[in-house]
Design a protein around this motif. Sequence first.
Motif, PDB file in Angstrom:
ATOM      1  N   ASN A 112       0.815  -1.211   0.000  1.00  0.00           N
ATOM      2  CA  ASN A 112       0.000   0.000   0.000  1.00  0.00           C
ATOM      3  C   ASN A 112       0.852   1.265   0.000  1.00  0.00           C
ATOM      4  O   ASN A 112       2.005   1.264   0.456  1.00  0.00           O
ATOM      5  CB  ASN A 112      -0.904   0.011   1.248  1.00  0.00           C
ATOM      6  CG  ASN A 112      -1.815  -1.202   1.280  1.00  0.00           C
ATOM      7  OD1 ASN A 112      -2.574  -1.428   0.356  1.00  0.00           O
ATOM      8  ND2 ASN A 112      -1.710  -1.980   2.355  1.00  0.00           N
ATOM      9  N   ASP A 113       0.271   2.365  -0.500  1.00  0.00           N
ATOM     10  CA  ASP A 113       0.972   3.652  -0.528  1.00  0.00           C
ATOM     11  C   ASP A 113       1.399   4.091   0.869  1.00  0.00           C
ATOM     12  O   ASP A 113       2.470   4.678   1.054  1.00  0.00           O
ATOM     13  CB  ASP A 113       0.077   4.734  -1.144  1.00  0.00           C
ATOM     14  CG  ASP A 113      -0.159   4.496  -2.632  1.00  0.00           C
ATOM     15  OD1 ASP A 113       0.648   3.771  -3.234  1.00  0.00           O
ATOM     16  OD2 ASP A 113      -1.146   5.033  -3.163  1.00  0.00           O
ATOM     17  N   ARG A 114       0.545   3.826   1.856  1.00  0.00           N
ATOM     18  CA  ARG A 114       0.847   4.283   3.216  1.00  0.00           C
ATOM     19  C   ARG A 114       2.103   3.634   3.800  1.00  0.00           C
ATOM     20  O   ARG A 114       2.667   4.119   4.785  1.00  0.00           O
ATOM     21  CB  ARG A 114      -0.353   4.016   4.128  1.00  0.00           C
ATOM     22  CG  ARG A 114      -0.699   2.544   4.306  1.00  0.00           C
ATOM     23  CD  ARG A 114      -1.855   2.368   5.286  1.00  0.00           C
ATOM     24  NE  ARG A 114      -2.237   0.972   5.437  1.00  0.00           N
ATOM     25  CZ  ARG A 114      -3.132   0.343   4.692  1.00  0.00           C
ATOM     26  NH1 ARG A 114      -3.747   1.014   3.707  1.00  0.00           N
ATOM     27  NH2 ARG A 114      -3.444  -0.927   4.899  1.00  0.00           N
ATOM     28  N   ASP A 115       2.525   2.518   3.191  1.00  0.00           N
ATOM     29  CA  ASP A 115       3.713   1.811   3.689  1.00  0.00           C
ATOM     30  C   ASP A 115       4.960   2.113   2.860  1.00  0.00           C
ATOM     31  O   ASP A 115       5.998   1.457   3.027  1.00  0.00           O
ATOM     32  CB  ASP A 115       3.467   0.293   3.676  1.00  0.00           C
ATOM     33  CG  ASP A 115       2.311  -0.108   4.581  1.00  0.00           C
ATOM     34  OD1 ASP A 115       2.173   0.501   5.653  1.00  0.00           O
ATOM     35  OD2 ASP A 115       1.557  -1.032   4.206  1.00  0.00           O
ATOM     36  N   ALA A 116       4.875   3.120   1.988  1.00  0.00           N
ATOM     37  CA  ALA A 116       5.962   3.368   1.040  1.00  0.00           C
ATOM     38  C   ALA A 116       7.280   3.709   1.721  1.00  0.00           C
ATOM     39  O   ALA A 116       8.361   3.466   1.179  1.00  0.00           O
ATOM     40  CB  ALA A 116       5.571   4.491   0.081  1.00  0.00           C
ATOM     41  N   GLU A 117       7.232   4.298   2.933  1.00  0.00           N
ATOM     42  CA  GLU A 117       8.454   4.696   3.614  1.00  0.00           C
ATOM     43  C   GLU A 117       9.128   3.543   4.356  1.00  0.00           C
ATOM     44  O   GLU A 117      10.250   3.674   4.830  1.00  0.00           O
ATOM     45  CB  GLU A 117       8.152   5.840   4.593  1.00  0.00           C
ATOM     46  CG  GLU A 117       7.611   7.095   3.934  1.00  0.00           C
ATOM     47  CD  GLU A 117       8.535   7.614   2.841  1.00  0.00           C
ATOM     48  OE1 GLU A 117       9.766   7.623   3.075  1.00  0.00           O
ATOM     49  OE2 GLU A 117       8.043   7.992   1.762  1.00  0.00           O
ATOM     50  N   LYS A 118       8.427   2.412   4.462  1.00  0.00           N
ATOM     51  CA  LYS A 118       9.013   1.265   5.139  1.00  0.00           C
ATOM     52  C   LYS A 118      10.114   0.656   4.264  1.00  0.00           C
ATOM     53  O   LYS A 118       9.996   0.583   3.046  1.00  0.00           O
ATOM     54  CB  LYS A 118       7.952   0.209   5.430  1.00  0.00           C
ATOM     55  CG  LYS A 118       6.917   0.637   6.459  1.00  0.00           C
ATOM     56  CD  LYS A 118       5.931  -0.499   6.738  1.00  0.00           C
ATOM     57  CE  LYS A 118       4.914  -0.091   7.796  1.00  0.00           C
ATOM     58  NZ  LYS A 118       3.958  -1.196   8.074  1.00  0.00           N
ATOM     59  N   THR A 129       8.947  -5.372   4.285  1.00  0.00           N
ATOM     60  CA  THR A 129       7.819  -6.008   4.962  1.00  0.00           C
ATOM     61  C   THR A 129       8.172  -7.464   5.221  1.00  0.00           C
ATOM     62  O   THR A 129       9.055  -8.037   4.586  1.00  0.00           O
ATOM     63  CB  THR A 129       6.537  -5.920   4.119  1.00  0.00           C
ATOM     64  OG1 THR A 129       6.798  -6.482   2.824  1.00  0.00           O
ATOM     65  CG2 THR A 129       6.093  -4.481   3.951  1.00  0.00           C
TER      66      THR A 129
END
Length: 293
Positions: free
Chosen positions: A161-167, A170
């Motif tokens: 997801n876009d919201r996890d782009a800074e991770k 995973t």
Amino acid sequence: MTAIQNRYEFVFLFDIRNGNPNGDPDNGNMPRVNINNQKGLVTDVCLKRKIRNYVDVVKQGKPPFRIYMQEKAVLNQQHREAYAALGIDPDTKKLPKEEAKARELTAWMCANFYDIRTFGAVMTTEVNAGQVRGPVQLSFSESIDPILPQEITITRSSVTNDRDAEKERTMGRKYIIPYGLYRCHGYISANLAGDEKKGTGFSQDDLDLFFQSLCNMFELDRSAARMEMNKQALVVFRHDSILGNAPSQKLFNLVSVKKKDDVKVPSSFSDYDFHVAEDRLPDGVSILYPCGT
């Protein structure tokens, strides 16, 4: 094609290293295990799927080797083909009242679909094409020794997801067993093969293709979970008669597979003593090795 005239049984041995031979969807896709003895299990339908896939690839999906049970198949459409080919109008959920026409429909399905001739099928859906009991049946495969499923944590550099782009990464999981040798028993009934009127019409060509599939199906089924899943032995008992010349269990007992005395944890087929007691073979039964020895 003439149906087979001899009964057969067989013992099929296969193994896997660092993989999952048959995930259990009721247990998070972990390798199947017999809870009573911790031995690994592989279902009959798991092996049948690989056989179907092999035949479909080798025969290119052409009659008389089409595959009935395959991914995204619409079964009623296949049943309608039989009705159309024979010029019969389908009646919802019912076979034709004339027994000859009903038998002709089922025979058409057997003649065109390899897996129906081999394993049978229940085709009593909205467009009813009858049901067939197949001459080839497989047992659940069970590992020779208990297995130890392991949960392996894996990482990936991409995110969903876009919201996890800074991770940065995973996490995920996969399940394997370090090694397992599995044994399957098979039964092939010439009586159920019969012919198009009394059985499925399972022929010698069909039988040869079936054994070819057992010998080679894992070669076309490589995946991350089954990279090192391989056939190790196929021992076939051929009876001289249609109904058989000896009990199947007596024949299965002629094949022994035991862990070698100096091996604590098996890691390959060579860690086992494999023996076929050909000197105790009953009269009227011979042994075949379709994959070689």
